[in-house]
Motif scaffolding. Structure first.
Motif, PDB file in Angstrom:
ATOM      1  N   TYR A 116       8.942 -39.429 -24.521  1.00  0.00           N
ATOM      2  CA  TYR A 116       9.130 -39.890 -26.078  1.00  0.00           C
ATOM      3  C   TYR A 116       8.884 -41.291 -26.129  1.00  0.00           C
ATOM      4  O   TYR A 116       9.879 -42.091 -25.539  1.00  0.00           O
ATOM      5  CB  TYR A 116      10.638 -39.396 -26.646  1.00  0.00           C
ATOM      6  CG  TYR A 116      10.858 -37.920 -26.663  1.00  0.00           C
ATOM      7  CD1 TYR A 116      11.475 -37.326 -25.475  1.00  0.00           C
ATOM      8  CD2 TYR A 116      10.788 -37.343 -27.895  1.00  0.00           C
ATOM      9  CE1 TYR A 116      11.935 -36.015 -25.484  1.00  0.00           C
ATOM     10  CE2 TYR A 116      11.199 -36.045 -27.920  1.00  0.00           C
ATOM     11  CZ  TYR A 116      11.707 -35.415 -26.664  1.00  0.00           C
ATOM     12  OH  TYR A 116      11.906 -33.851 -26.755  1.00  0.00           O
ATOM     13  N   HIS A 125      12.644 -25.210 -32.045  1.00  0.00           N
ATOM     14  CA  HIS A 125      12.133 -24.252 -31.121  1.00  0.00           C
ATOM     15  C   HIS A 125      13.229 -23.492 -30.485  1.00  0.00           C
ATOM     16  O   HIS A 125      14.307 -24.106 -30.460  1.00  0.00           O
ATOM     17  CB  HIS A 125      10.950 -24.860 -30.238  1.00  0.00           C
ATOM     18  CG  HIS A 125      11.650 -25.905 -29.195  1.00  0.00           C
ATOM     19  ND1 HIS A 125      11.859 -27.147 -29.497  1.00  0.00           N
ATOM     20  CD2 HIS A 125      12.237 -25.548 -27.815  1.00  0.00           C
ATOM     21  CE1 HIS A 125      12.651 -27.540 -28.397  1.00  0.00           C
ATOM     22  NE2 HIS A 125      12.850 -26.546 -27.507  1.00  0.00           N
ATOM     23  N   SER A 139      20.074 -30.121 -19.729  1.00  0.00           N
ATOM     24  CA  SER A 139      19.350 -31.176 -20.414  1.00  0.00           C
ATOM     25  C   SER A 139      19.987 -32.516 -20.154  1.00  0.00           C
ATOM     26  O   SER A 139      21.115 -32.455 -20.522  1.00  0.00           O
ATOM     27  CB  SER A 139      19.451 -30.780 -21.865  1.00  0.00           C
ATOM     28  OG  SER A 139      18.777 -32.088 -22.629  1.00  0.00           O
ATOM     29  N   HIS A 181      16.413 -25.546 -31.802  1.00  0.00           N
ATOM     30  CA  HIS A 181      16.999 -26.647 -31.497  1.00  0.00           C
ATOM     31  C   HIS A 181      15.612 -27.750 -31.528  1.00  0.00           C
ATOM     32  O   HIS A 181      14.672 -27.071 -31.389  1.00  0.00           O
ATOM     33  CB  HIS A 181      17.928 -27.029 -30.327  1.00  0.00           C
ATOM     34  CG  HIS A 181      17.051 -26.759 -28.995  1.00  0.00           C
ATOM     35  ND1 HIS A 181      16.941 -25.322 -28.834  1.00  0.00           N
ATOM     36  CD2 HIS A 181      16.305 -27.443 -28.268  1.00  0.00           C
ATOM     37  CE1 HIS A 181      16.241 -25.236 -27.753  1.00  0.00           C
ATOM     38  NE2 HIS A 181      15.726 -26.548 -27.364  1.00  0.00           N
ATOM     39  N   ARG A 198      12.553 -43.063 -24.404  1.00  0.00           N
ATOM     40  CA  ARG A 198      13.318 -41.881 -23.916  1.00  0.00           C
ATOM     41  C   ARG A 198      12.610 -40.811 -22.851  1.00  0.00           C
ATOM     42  O   ARG A 198      11.621 -40.463 -23.214  1.00  0.00           O
ATOM     43  CB  ARG A 198      13.809 -41.090 -25.115  1.00  0.00           C
ATOM     44  CG  ARG A 198      14.726 -39.944 -24.940  1.00  0.00           C
ATOM     45  CD  ARG A 198      15.227 -39.164 -26.155  1.00  0.00           C
ATOM     46  NE  ARG A 198      16.314 -38.425 -25.834  1.00  0.00           N
ATOM     47  CZ  ARG A 198      16.164 -37.033 -25.934  1.00  0.00           C
ATOM     48  NH1 ARG A 198      15.110 -36.468 -26.090  1.00  0.00           N
ATOM     49  NH2 ARG A 198      17.272 -36.179 -25.490  1.00  0.00           N
TER      50      ARG A 198
HETATM   51  C1  MD6 Z   1      14.871 -32.805 -25.862  1.00  0.00           C
HETATM   52  N1  MD6 Z   1      15.462 -30.779 -25.486  1.00  0.00           N
HETATM   53  O1  MD6 Z   1      16.408 -33.360 -25.857  1.00  0.00           O
HETATM   54  C2  MD6 Z   1      14.602 -31.708 -25.940  1.00  0.00           C
HETATM   55  N2  MD6 Z   1      15.964 -27.228 -24.729  1.00  0.00           N
HETATM   56  O2  MD6 Z   1      14.121 -34.057 -25.783  1.00  0.00           O
HETATM   57  C3  MD6 Z   1      15.359 -29.389 -25.591  1.00  0.00           C
HETATM   58  O3  MD6 Z   1      14.180 -28.838 -26.033  1.00  0.00           O
HETATM   59  C4  MD6 Z   1      16.320 -28.592 -24.930  1.00  0.00           C
HETATM   60  O4  MD6 Z   1      18.110 -30.379 -24.722  1.00  0.00           O
HETATM   61  C5  MD6 Z   1      16.725 -26.492 -24.048  1.00  0.00           C
HETATM   62  C6  MD6 Z   1      18.092 -26.629 -24.003  1.00  0.00           C
HETATM   63  C7  MD6 Z   1      18.494 -28.154 -23.947  1.00  0.00           C
HETATM   64  C8  MD6 Z   1      17.607 -28.966 -24.528  1.00  0.00           C
END
Ligand code: MD6
Ligand code: FE
Length: 207
Positions: A116, A125, A139, A181, A198
């Protein structure tokens, strides 16, 4: 003497935050090696838009998005070769974080790497391209901070905000495994090691 800080923070049932659990600079060395084999790229959504974040993967399979849909594939469509192997340090970190959050024996076969820059975001999503929803997703956030939000089983509704910073780990499982989320648009910031960037690593048992 009590604890100086919480080491496990429950966000909602099935979702916990382990503040500062990861050694982000050690992970960065591995990310650099992965990117040399499978470079970052912007995937296409089903509607034909480019995602604002850049992605790559490592592990036995990698996450692929195009107009045909979202899925895991054994070959990187950009290179035609297998994705880089999951580094042992990635496996160790993700399974120990899952264990700390109450999920024994988590053995991911894929890690999605998201990159990012300020102004990029991730819309609400669900992660539902994996076969096994009993396994959690782990994550890991590196570099500048971001505001993560959790909605619930429906796309719309009241959100819970979680500010994630360098080294923070979120474990997403149980009733929260398929909650919607996303990540709010990143504000400009600078991290002393990573710069104005990020990274987010999500470890999955995809197959
Ligand atoms: C993010 N995270 O933190 C995107 N998906 O950039 C996610 O989409 C995510 O943090 C599934 C489980 C945990 C997550
Ligand atoms: Fe997700």
């Amino acid at each position: 003497m009590g604890e100086l800080f919480d080491d496990v923070v429950t966000i909602c049932p099935g979702m916990v935050l382990l503040p500062g659990f990861a050694d982000s600079q050690a992970l960065d060395v591995e990310i650099k090696a992965i990117r040399e084999v499978s470079p970052l790229r912007r995937m296409q959504t089903m509607r034909g838009f480019l995602m604002s974040v850049q992605t790559t993967s490592c592990g036995q399979v990698g996450w692929v998005a195009d107009r045909q849909g979202y899925r895991y594939e054994a070959l990187d469509p950009l290179t035609g070769n297998a994705w880089p192997a999951m580094p042992p340090s990635f496996l160790k970190l993700s399974s120990s974080a899952a264990h700390r959050a109450g999920f024994a024996d988590f053995l991911p076969d894929s890690c999605l790497i998201n990159h990012y820059e300020p102004g990029t975001q991730m819309g609400a999503h669900q992660d539902k391209d994996e076969v096994d929803f009993d396994s959690p997703i782990v994550s890991v956030s590196l570099g500048i901070g971001a505001r993560f939000f959790v909605v619930g089983p429906e796309r719309k509704g009241k959100t819970t905000a979680v500010d994630l910073s360098d080294g923070d780990v979120v474990v997403f499982g149980g009733p929260a495994r398929q909650y919607y989320h996303g990540v709010r648009k990143l504000k400009p910031a600078n991290h002393p090691h990573f710069g104005p960037v990020r990274w987010n690593l999500t470890f999955r048992k995809a197959r």
